[in-house]
Design a protein around this motif. Sequence first.
Motif, PDB file in Angstrom:
ATOM      1  N   PRO A 198     -11.343  -4.093   1.377  1.00 17.59           N
ATOM      2  CA  PRO A 198      -9.942  -3.788   1.052  1.00 17.59           C
ATOM      3  C   PRO A 198      -9.150  -3.214   2.226  1.00 17.59           C
ATOM      4  O   PRO A 198      -7.936  -3.026   2.125  1.00 17.59           O
ATOM      5  N   LEU A 199      -9.843  -2.963   3.337  1.00 13.92           N
ATOM      6  CA  LEU A 199      -9.188  -2.360   4.503  1.00 13.92           C
ATOM      7  C   LEU A 199      -8.899  -3.370   5.595  1.00 13.92           C
ATOM      8  O   LEU A 199      -8.359  -3.006   6.644  1.00 13.92           O
ATOM      9  N   PHE A 200      -9.247  -4.644   5.397  1.00 12.33           N
ATOM     10  CA  PHE A 200      -9.087  -5.631   6.467  1.00 12.33           C
ATOM     11  C   PHE A 200      -7.635  -5.731   6.939  1.00 12.33           C
ATOM     12  O   PHE A 200      -7.361  -5.822   8.136  1.00 12.33           O
ATOM     13  N   THR A 201      -6.713  -5.723   5.998  1.00 15.22           N
ATOM     14  CA  THR A 201      -5.300  -5.803   6.389  1.00 15.22           C
ATOM     15  C   THR A 201      -4.893  -4.553   7.167  1.00 15.22           C
ATOM     16  O   THR A 201      -4.165  -4.647   8.168  1.00 15.22           O
ATOM     17  N   ASP A 202      -5.371  -3.378   6.731  1.00 14.87           N
ATOM     18  CA  ASP A 202      -5.054  -2.136   7.446  1.00 14.87           C
ATOM     19  C   ASP A 202      -5.663  -2.137   8.848  1.00 14.87           C
ATOM     20  O   ASP A 202      -5.047  -1.658   9.807  1.00 14.87           O
ATOM     21  N   ILE A 203      -6.882  -2.685   8.966  1.00 17.84           N
ATOM     22  CA  ILE A 203      -7.517  -2.773  10.275  1.00 17.84           C
ATOM     23  C   ILE A 203      -6.731  -3.705  11.190  1.00 17.84           C
ATOM     24  O   ILE A 203      -6.517  -3.422  12.376  1.00 17.84           O
ATOM     25  N   ALA A 204      -6.261  -4.834  10.625  1.00 20.37           N
ATOM     26  CA  ALA A 204      -5.461  -5.777  11.420  1.00 20.37           C
ATOM     27  C   ALA A 204      -4.181  -5.117  11.922  1.00 20.37           C
ATOM     28  O   ALA A 204      -3.801  -5.278  13.089  1.00 20.37           O
ATOM     29  N   ARG A 205      -3.511  -4.358  11.053  1.00 23.01           N
ATOM     30  CA  ARG A 205      -2.282  -3.677  11.477  1.00 23.01           C
ATOM     31  C   ARG A 205      -2.594  -2.582  12.502  1.00 23.01           C
ATOM     32  O   ARG A 205      -1.844  -2.387  13.460  1.00 23.01           O
ATOM     33  N   HIS A 206      -3.699  -1.879  12.315  1.00 20.66           N
ATOM     34  CA  HIS A 206      -4.095  -0.813  13.243  1.00 20.66           C
ATOM     35  C   HIS A 206      -4.355  -1.360  14.644  1.00 20.66           C
ATOM     36  O   HIS A 206      -3.989  -0.732  15.652  1.00 20.66           O
ATOM     37  N   LEU A 207      -4.981  -2.545  14.694  1.00 19.12           N
ATOM     38  CA  LEU A 207      -5.309  -3.148  15.986  1.00 19.12           C
ATOM     39  C   LEU A 207      -4.206  -4.053  16.509  1.00 19.12           C
ATOM     40  O   LEU A 207      -4.279  -4.536  17.643  1.00 19.12           O
ATOM     41  N   GLY A 208      -3.175  -4.319  15.672  1.00 22.19           N
ATOM     42  CA  GLY A 208      -2.063  -5.170  16.082  1.00 22.19           C
ATOM     43  C   GLY A 208      -2.427  -6.621  16.227  1.00 22.19           C
ATOM     44  O   GLY A 208      -2.002  -7.287  17.189  1.00 22.19           O
ATOM     45  N   ILE A 209      -3.222  -7.155  15.292  1.00 28.49           N
ATOM     46  CA  ILE A 209      -3.667  -8.542  15.376  1.00 28.49           C
ATOM     47  C   ILE A 209      -3.241  -9.309  14.126  1.00 28.49           C
ATOM     48  O   ILE A 209      -2.848  -8.718  13.118  1.00 28.49           O
ATOM     49  N   HIS A 210      -3.328 -10.643  14.195  1.00 25.37           N
ATOM     50  CA  HIS A 210      -3.000 -11.542  13.088  1.00 25.37           C
ATOM     51  C   HIS A 210      -4.070 -11.434  12.006  1.00 25.37           C
ATOM     52  O   HIS A 210      -5.238 -11.162  12.294  1.00 25.37           O
ATOM     53  N   ASP A 211      -3.687 -11.640  10.746  1.00 24.94           N
ATOM     54  CA  ASP A 211      -4.654 -11.614   9.650  1.00 24.94           C
ATOM     55  C   ASP A 211      -5.825 -12.562   9.908  1.00 24.94           C
ATOM     56  O   ASP A 211      -6.984 -12.235   9.632  1.00 24.94           O
ATOM     57  N   ALA A 212      -5.512 -13.760  10.415  1.00 27.83           N
ATOM     58  CA  ALA A 212      -6.569 -14.746  10.647  1.00 27.83           C
ATOM     59  C   ALA A 212      -7.557 -14.281  11.708  1.00 27.83           C
ATOM     60  O   ALA A 212      -8.727 -14.681  11.699  1.00 27.83           O
ATOM     61  N   GLY A 231     -13.371   2.627  -0.552  1.00 28.61           N
ATOM     62  CA  GLY A 231     -12.617   2.166   0.609  1.00 28.61           C
ATOM     63  C   GLY A 231     -11.149   1.930   0.285  1.00 28.61           C
ATOM     64  O   GLY A 231     -10.257   2.327   1.040  1.00 28.61           O
ATOM     65  N   GLY A 232     -10.875   1.291  -0.858  1.00 27.37           N
ATOM     66  CA  GLY A 232      -9.489   1.037  -1.248  1.00 27.37           C
ATOM     67  C   GLY A 232      -8.735   2.315  -1.553  1.00 27.37           C
ATOM     68  O   GLY A 232      -7.588   2.504  -1.118  1.00 27.37           O
ATOM     69  N   ALA A 291      -3.710   7.050   4.382  1.00 26.91           N
ATOM     70  CA  ALA A 291      -2.952   6.068   5.164  1.00 26.91           C
ATOM     71  C   ALA A 291      -2.513   6.674   6.489  1.00 26.91           C
ATOM     72  O   ALA A 291      -2.010   7.796   6.548  1.00 26.91           O
ATOM     73  N   GLY A 292      -2.757   5.934   7.579  1.00 26.87           N
ATOM     74  CA  GLY A 292      -2.418   6.430   8.900  1.00 26.87           C
ATOM     75  C   GLY A 292      -3.555   7.176   9.570  1.00 26.87           C
ATOM     76  O   GLY A 292      -3.428   7.564  10.738  1.00 26.87           O
ATOM     77  N   LYS A 293      -4.654   7.403   8.860  1.00 21.24           N
ATOM     78  CA  LYS A 293      -5.830   8.099   9.421  1.00 21.24           C
ATOM     79  C   LYS A 293      -7.062   7.211   9.239  1.00 21.24           C
ATOM     80  O   LYS A 293      -8.053   7.602   8.618  1.00 21.24           O
ATOM     81  N   LEU A 294      -6.992   6.011   9.777  1.00 21.59           N
ATOM     82  CA  LEU A 294      -8.062   5.042   9.584  1.00 21.59           C
ATOM     83  C   LEU A 294      -9.390   5.547  10.138  1.00 21.59           C
ATOM     84  O   LEU A 294     -10.448   5.278   9.574  1.00 21.59           O
ATOM     85  N   TRP A 295      -9.350   6.290  11.243  1.00 26.54           N
ATOM     86  CA  TRP A 295     -10.586   6.800  11.848  1.00 26.54           C
ATOM     87  C   TRP A 295     -11.350   7.693  10.871  1.00 26.54           C
ATOM     88  O   TRP A 295     -12.588   7.669  10.823  1.00 26.54           O
ATOM     89  N   LEU A 296     -10.618   8.446  10.068  1.00 27.57           N
ATOM     90  CA  LEU A 296     -11.253   9.326   9.090  1.00 27.57           C
ATOM     91  C   LEU A 296     -11.868   8.512   7.948  1.00 27.57           C
ATOM     92  O   LEU A 296     -12.964   8.816   7.463  1.00 27.57           O
ATOM     93  N   VAL A 297     -11.170   7.454   7.537  1.00 26.31           N
ATOM     94  CA  VAL A 297     -11.679   6.577   6.485  1.00 26.31           C
ATOM     95  C   VAL A 297     -12.967   5.889   6.934  1.00 26.31           C
ATOM     96  O   VAL A 297     -13.915   5.729   6.152  1.00 26.31           O
ATOM     97  N   LEU A 298     -13.043   5.522   8.217  1.00 21.82           N
ATOM     98  CA  LEU A 298     -14.197   4.797   8.734  1.00 21.82           C
ATOM     99  C   LEU A 298     -15.423   5.677   8.945  1.00 21.82           C
ATOM    100  O   LEU A 298     -16.518   5.166   9.219  1.00 21.82           O
ATOM    101  N   MET A 299     -15.278   6.985   8.802  1.00 19.80           N
ATOM    102  CA  MET A 299     -16.424   7.875   8.974  1.00 19.80           C
ATOM    103  C   MET A 299     -17.399   7.817   7.800  1.00 19.80           C
ATOM    104  O   MET A 299     -18.600   8.097   7.965  1.00 19.80           O
TER     105      MET A 299
END
Length: 474
Positions: A21-35, A148-149, A156-164
């Motif tokens: 459920p975090l793939f879209t958030d990871i894409a936005r965090h890294l600044g990449i396309h969904d694909a 995860g969701g 939101a905005g603290k992805l590093w904390l979510v990934l711990m």
Amino acid sequence: MVGFLVLVEMTSGVLQGYYTPLFTDIARHLGIHDADVNWFEAAQLMVSALVVPALAKLGDMFGHRKILLASTAVTALATWALVFSGDFWSFLIAWSLQGFYVVWLPLEIALIYSRSQESPDPAALTRKAAGLLVVGLEAGAILGAVSGGVLGELLAGKLWLVLMIPAICVSLCFIVIWRGVPESPVRTGGRLDSTGLILISFALLLITAGLTFMRTNGPGTWWAWLAVGLGVLALWPFVRHELRHPDPMVDIRLLRSSAIWPVMLTAFLFGVSVLGSQVPLSTFARTDPTVVGYGLGVGSSTVSLLIGIYLIAMVAGALLFSWVSRVSTPRITLIGAASLIGLGYSLFVPFHDQVWQVMANMLVAGLGTGALVAALPAAAAAAAPLRQTGMATGLTNATKTIGGSFASCVFGIALASQIAGSAAAAPGSTAGSLNGYLLVWIVCGATGFLAAALLFFVPKLAFRTAVPGQVAVR
């Protein structure tokens, strides 16, 4: 022992469910396309395909518990590295190395089968234990997907904390294996077939490089097809070497048996749907239909709910697997499970506009998926000689991850392409194409039905333990 291994599989489930459920958030965090998120999956699956055969063979040689501990240590380090990765390439490397966890289930099945030889029916006991392990796997995946969701929205905005959270789970998993899991009694010793490992790695890397070139330069790039062709040709010297080697990394003669080769092909086709479709399903659910005309437009918490329902269906399929195998045959169970996967994904083509439609499709596919996750390594263990159970169960996961890796590359190309007739995305949108999603579901459905057809070539009484007065089918 099985109780401790269930805890290990719960950790594996957390890794498989938490990030979806975090793939879209990871894409936005890294600044990449969904694909482009597909490349994380493709890289991880390819690393898994490269290391699983070697690790499974090492388990047969020196002890399945030792290799289970080593792979868990690598997975823990990689999972912690994700917490501190802030760019595409560092995240890609850490995500790839996290793929060492894929060897856990085949090593566990081999360990159980090895330690159950004094029981009256080792194959039936292994199938029952495999079902319990998959229940633990999916329970962990449900817990991971839901948490995860929820945490993705709360923090939101603290992805590093979510990934711990998953990093902590894997660290605890290492302690569980170290303190609670005994070693397998049967070990072959010897030396690893390093030449075979190099040859198969070279072939797989060439094929993957070709698919990568197609993704970045388009399907019409001639040198991409050349790389894929050279990779396929490179399999020939690998096969010749393995046939001559006294203790091969992959026993080609074993793979020729009528009980093994359909299982391996099924595992490859199964990987296309169970591994290759995860990212497309997540990103389709998050795509806003008011902007591009398709998608569900839901948040990460709703994606978690959809994944949770899918995983509950997988738990049901895993629990039913042992019982259905007992009242019918393991072969019929495999055929039925593959058919359910084909039906479930085929239903996505006409029915994908509403949340309830997607939910119903995932329930059907989930029943078959749960049964196959348990059935494939258990079937391989029952069909292989005792001293090669690690290699056989490892190959089911290796071929499954290869199928998933290829599917991720191809699906990434499909979703990034605005195929003629597809609804055009809004300017600046990172959404994949509708025709790309339709292609994903058609391929997943077709591979499910093809796997079911291949399993008809398996002997009718395969994967059963011999009883007095009978001859076991191997």
